[in-house]
Design a protein around this motif. Structure first.
Motif, PDB file in Angstrom:
ATOM      1  N   LEU A  12       0.805  -1.259   0.152  1.00 33.64           N
ATOM      2  CA  LEU A  12       0.058  -0.103  -0.063  1.00 33.64           C
ATOM      3  C   LEU A  12       0.870   1.365   0.095  1.00 33.64           C
ATOM      4  CD1 LEU A  12      -2.709   1.150   0.184  1.00 33.64           C
ATOM      5  CD2 LEU A  12      -2.671   1.156   2.813  1.00 33.64           C
ATOM      6  N   GLN A  13       0.734   2.104  -0.883  1.00 29.87           N
ATOM      7  CA  GLN A  13       1.581   3.158  -1.040  1.00 29.87           C
ATOM      8  C   GLN A  13       0.296   4.438  -0.769  1.00 29.87           C
ATOM      9  OE1 GLN A  13       4.734   3.065  -1.479  1.00 29.87           O
ATOM     10  NE2 GLN A  13       4.458   0.915  -1.993  1.00 29.87           N
ATOM     11  N   ALA A  27      -4.230   6.555  -2.362  1.00 28.63           N
ATOM     12  CA  ALA A  27      -3.602   5.255  -1.741  1.00 28.63           C
ATOM     13  C   ALA A  27      -3.824   4.310  -3.069  1.00 28.63           C
ATOM     14  CB  ALA A  27      -4.443   4.733  -0.613  1.00 28.63           C
ATOM     15  N   PHE A  28      -2.840   3.460  -2.944  1.00 24.76           N
ATOM     16  CA  PHE A  28      -2.791   2.333  -4.350  1.00 24.76           C
ATOM     17  C   PHE A  28      -1.984   1.490  -4.134  1.00 24.76           C
ATOM     18  CE2 PHE A  28       0.559   5.628  -5.362  1.00 24.76           C
ATOM     19  CZ  PHE A  28       1.429   4.504  -6.128  1.00 24.76           C
ATOM     20  N   TRP A  29      -2.000   0.281  -4.539  1.00 24.67           N
ATOM     21  CA  TRP A  29      -1.159  -0.907  -4.371  1.00 24.67           C
ATOM     22  C   TRP A  29      -0.399  -0.797  -5.524  1.00 24.67           C
ATOM     23  CZ3 TRP A  29      -5.193  -0.658  -1.046  1.00 24.67           C
ATOM     24  CH2 TRP A  29      -5.075  -1.481   0.249  1.00 24.67           C
ATOM     25  N   GLY A  30       0.920  -1.078  -5.079  1.00 21.81           N
ATOM     26  CA  GLY A  30       1.924  -0.727  -6.100  1.00 21.81           C
ATOM     27  C   GLY A  30       3.403  -0.890  -5.521  1.00 21.81           C
ATOM     28  N   GLN A  31       4.277  -0.102  -6.339  1.00 26.33           N
ATOM     29  CA  GLN A  31       5.738  -0.150  -5.923  1.00 26.33           C
ATOM     30  C   GLN A  31       5.994   1.063  -5.314  1.00 26.33           C
ATOM     31  OE1 GLN A  31       7.237  -3.175  -5.998  1.00 26.33           O
ATOM     32  NE2 GLN A  31       5.505  -4.178  -6.590  1.00 26.33           N
ATOM     33  N   LYS A  32       7.050   1.084  -4.237  1.00 27.19           N
ATOM     34  CA  LYS A  32       7.570   2.312  -3.954  1.00 27.19           C
ATOM     35  C   LYS A  32       7.939   3.232  -4.903  1.00 27.19           C
ATOM     36  CE  LYS A  32      10.298   4.194  -0.056  1.00 27.19           C
ATOM     37  NZ  LYS A  32      11.251   3.767   1.110  1.00 27.19           N
ATOM     38  N   PHE A 200      -3.616   0.402 -12.269  1.00 27.97           N
ATOM     39  CA  PHE A 200      -3.564   0.201 -10.645  1.00 27.97           C
ATOM     40  C   PHE A 200      -5.070  -0.452 -10.406  1.00 27.97           C
ATOM     41  CE2 PHE A 200      -0.481   3.511 -10.795  1.00 27.97           C
ATOM     42  CZ  PHE A 200       0.876   2.774 -10.366  1.00 27.97           C
ATOM     43  N   GLU A 201      -4.805  -1.723  -9.831  1.00 25.62           N
ATOM     44  CA  GLU A 201      -6.065  -2.536  -9.628  1.00 25.62           C
ATOM     45  C   GLU A 201      -6.754  -2.044  -8.519  1.00 25.62           C
ATOM     46  OE1 GLU A 201      -4.905  -6.627  -9.563  1.00 25.62           O
ATOM     47  OE2 GLU A 201      -4.532  -6.622 -11.895  1.00 25.62           O
ATOM     48  N   ARG A 202      -6.158  -1.483  -7.372  1.00 20.54           N
ATOM     49  CA  ARG A 202      -6.875  -1.030  -5.956  1.00 20.54           C
ATOM     50  C   ARG A 202      -6.238   0.387  -5.780  1.00 20.54           C
ATOM     51  NH1 ARG A 202      -6.336  -6.682  -2.580  1.00 20.54           N
ATOM     52  NH2 ARG A 202      -7.352  -8.109  -3.983  1.00 20.54           N
ATOM     53  N   GLY A 203      -7.328   1.202  -5.448  1.00 20.02           N
ATOM     54  CA  GLY A 203      -6.887   2.510  -5.106  1.00 20.02           C
ATOM     55  C   GLY A 203      -8.165   3.167  -4.389  1.00 20.02           C
ATOM     56  N   LEU A 204      -7.397   4.517  -3.757  1.00 21.30           N
ATOM     57  CA  LEU A 204      -8.523   5.388  -3.051  1.00 21.30           C
ATOM     58  C   LEU A 204      -7.975   6.577  -3.604  1.00 21.30           C
ATOM     59  CD1 LEU A 204      -9.880   5.256   0.543  1.00 21.30           C
ATOM     60  CD2 LEU A 204      -8.470   7.140  -0.409  1.00 21.30           C
ATOM     61  N   THR A 212     -13.560   8.444  -3.910  1.00 18.88           N
ATOM     62  CA  THR A 212     -13.881   6.977  -4.769  1.00 18.88           C
ATOM     63  C   THR A 212     -12.775   6.205  -4.481  1.00 18.88           C
ATOM     64  OG1 THR A 212     -14.408   6.664  -6.947  1.00 18.88           O
ATOM     65  CG2 THR A 212     -12.456   7.838  -6.897  1.00 18.88           C
ATOM     66  N   VAL A 213     -13.236   4.763  -4.321  1.00 18.18           N
ATOM     67  CA  VAL A 213     -12.499   3.656  -4.202  1.00 18.18           C
ATOM     68  C   VAL A 213     -12.613   2.578  -5.332  1.00 18.18           C
ATOM     69  CG1 VAL A 213     -12.455   3.954  -1.800  1.00 18.18           C
ATOM     70  CG2 VAL A 213     -14.054   2.520  -2.637  1.00 18.18           C
ATOM     71  N   TRP A 214     -11.862   1.916  -5.683  1.00 16.45           N
ATOM     72  CA  TRP A 214     -12.138   0.822  -6.678  1.00 16.45           C
ATOM     73  C   TRP A 214     -10.983  -0.320  -6.309  1.00 16.45           C
ATOM     74  CZ3 TRP A 214      -8.933   5.096  -7.343  1.00 16.45           C
ATOM     75  CH2 TRP A 214      -7.635   4.801  -7.878  1.00 16.45           C
ATOM     76  N   GLY A 215     -11.499  -1.530  -6.700  1.00 18.25           N
ATOM     77  CA  GLY A 215     -10.591  -2.694  -6.702  1.00 18.25           C
ATOM     78  C   GLY A 215     -10.706  -3.695  -5.424  1.00 18.25           C
ATOM     79  N   ASN A 216     -11.716  -3.593  -4.628  1.00 20.28           N
ATOM     80  CA  ASN A 216     -11.504  -4.210  -3.261  1.00 20.28           C
ATOM     81  C   ASN A 216     -12.733  -5.023  -3.376  1.00 20.28           C
ATOM     82  OD1 ASN A 216      -9.201  -2.803  -2.463  1.00 20.28           O
ATOM     83  ND2 ASN A 216      -9.696  -3.060  -0.700  1.00 20.28           N
ATOM     84  N   SER A 217     -13.194  -5.740  -4.634  1.00 26.76           N
ATOM     85  CA  SER A 217     -14.421  -6.488  -4.625  1.00 26.76           C
ATOM     86  C   SER A 217     -14.198  -7.844  -4.688  1.00 26.76           C
ATOM     87  CB  SER A 217     -15.503  -5.730  -5.892  1.00 26.76           C
ATOM     88  OG  SER A 217     -14.675  -5.940  -6.964  1.00 26.76           O
TER      89      SER A 217
END
Length: 338
Positions: A12-13, A27-32, A200-204, A212-217
């Motif tokens: 989580l970045q 916030a998004f799931w990815g690399q630093k 990016f598959e998951r983020g806020l 808005t949020v996406w990708g946590n379903s």
């Protein structure tokens, strides 16, 4: 408040910065290593939005448009898009959402960025303000009635939009304010870039409560946990929303307030009176699938009040939820039919 299962090789970045007179959180799931480029993109995006839609920047596109009411002006594609959205919701909400409240905001004292307005109130107040603020409830109601009786009726003119020439004409003696809708539009636009364009598959993305949020379903992912602010104690959360994909927006009469010679003011203008709303709703949080719609309906319910606002909300939304806080310190939860 954030919580989710981390995909393999990603963490989580988070990015936090100031823009559009508020705090922006990403916030998004990815690399630093991806953080600097995403931060630059986000900064540049919000700066572009401000240079288009801020009424506090003299060189913004909106300011230039406001300087020539009654004259047809060619506008950019983003301005055309957001004005079409604004007019759509103006019709849908029976005129309660109205972008032509710029002059009313200025007349109420909101003619500079909020930080400046908030600071200057301490030395601009007349001696009788303390008397006004200490009146009993009946006295305050009478004061508000005098303010309402001196204001203008709801507008009958429309913003004229020509799609062929990409030009608009605002009515004479009016000014546009796009603050709320521009912020939610910016959040939605950046989410489309990060999710749709960059993958990016998951983020806020959260800009001052427009979120808005996406990708946590998926089956392996916990939902985002979004705190609902206590209107009377903003540092506390009065409830938690569990959200996998979707949006939340909050509008409040208690947040952006300032004192003036006419009494205490806030930024939610009732277009029927062109004065700050005096409804029984002090805050409304709306959740649904579109952050722009959430922002507009939260504002409309605050302006109309609980009964009228929820009635209109129920008729024109599907699958949205509203959390309404009233002056009596009660909370009402309402879900529009699916």
């Amino acid at each position: 408040m954030l919580k989710a299962i981390e995909p393999m090789n990603n963490t989580l970045q988070q990015i936090i910065f100031q823009a559009m007179n508020t705090t922006v959180e990403i916030a998004f799931w990815g690399q630093k290593e991806q953080v600097p480029s995403i931060e630059r993109r986000a900064h540049d995006w919000f700066e572009q939005v401000e240079m288009s839609f801020s009424r506090f920047r003299p060189q913004s596109e909106l300011s230039r448009l406001n300087r020539f009411p009654g004259r047809r002006s060619t506008v950019s594609a983003p301005m055309l898009e957001i004005l079409l959205l604004a007019e759509k919701y103006h019709q849908l909400t029976q005129g309660i959402f109205d972008p032509l409240i710029g002059k009313a905001l200025q007349d109420s004292g909101y003619n500079e960025s909020y930080e400046i307005v908030k600071e200057r109130e301490q030395w601009e107040l007349a001696p009788d303000i303390a008397i006004i603020q200490n009146k009993n409830k009946a006295g305050q109601a009478a004061f508000q009635d005098r303010v309402l009786s001196s204001t203008l009726p709801r507008r009958k003119q429309k913003i004229q939009i020509d799609l062929l020439s990409k030009s608009v004409q605002i009515p004479v003696q009016t000014e546009i304010d796009l603050g709320g809708i521009a912020k939610s539009w910016a959040v939605k636009g950046l989410a489309e870039q990060l999710h749709g364009r960059l993958g990016f598959e998951r983020g806020l993305i959260n800009a001052g409560g427009d979120l808005t949020v996406w990708g946590n379903s998926g089956a392996d992912a916990d939902p985002w946990l979004i705190g609902i602010e206590n209107p009377w104690a903003p540092e506390d959360e009065i409830g938690i929303l569990s959200l996998s994909d979707g949006a939340v927006a909050t509008s409040s009469k208690l947040g952006r307030t300032w004192a003036s010679k006419q009494g205490k003011m806030h930024h939610l203008i009732d277009p029927r009176t062109m004065a700050p709303s005096t409804s029984d709703v002090v805050q409304c949080t709306v959740s649904g699938n579109d952050v722009v719609a959430c922002e507009i309906w939260a504002k409309v319910i605050c302006i109309l009040g609980r009964e009228q606002g929820l009635d209109l909300f129920s008729r024109w939304t599907t699958g949205y939820e509203a959390f309404v806080f009233t002056e009596e310190r009660r909370c009402y939860k309402w879900r529009s039919s699916s």
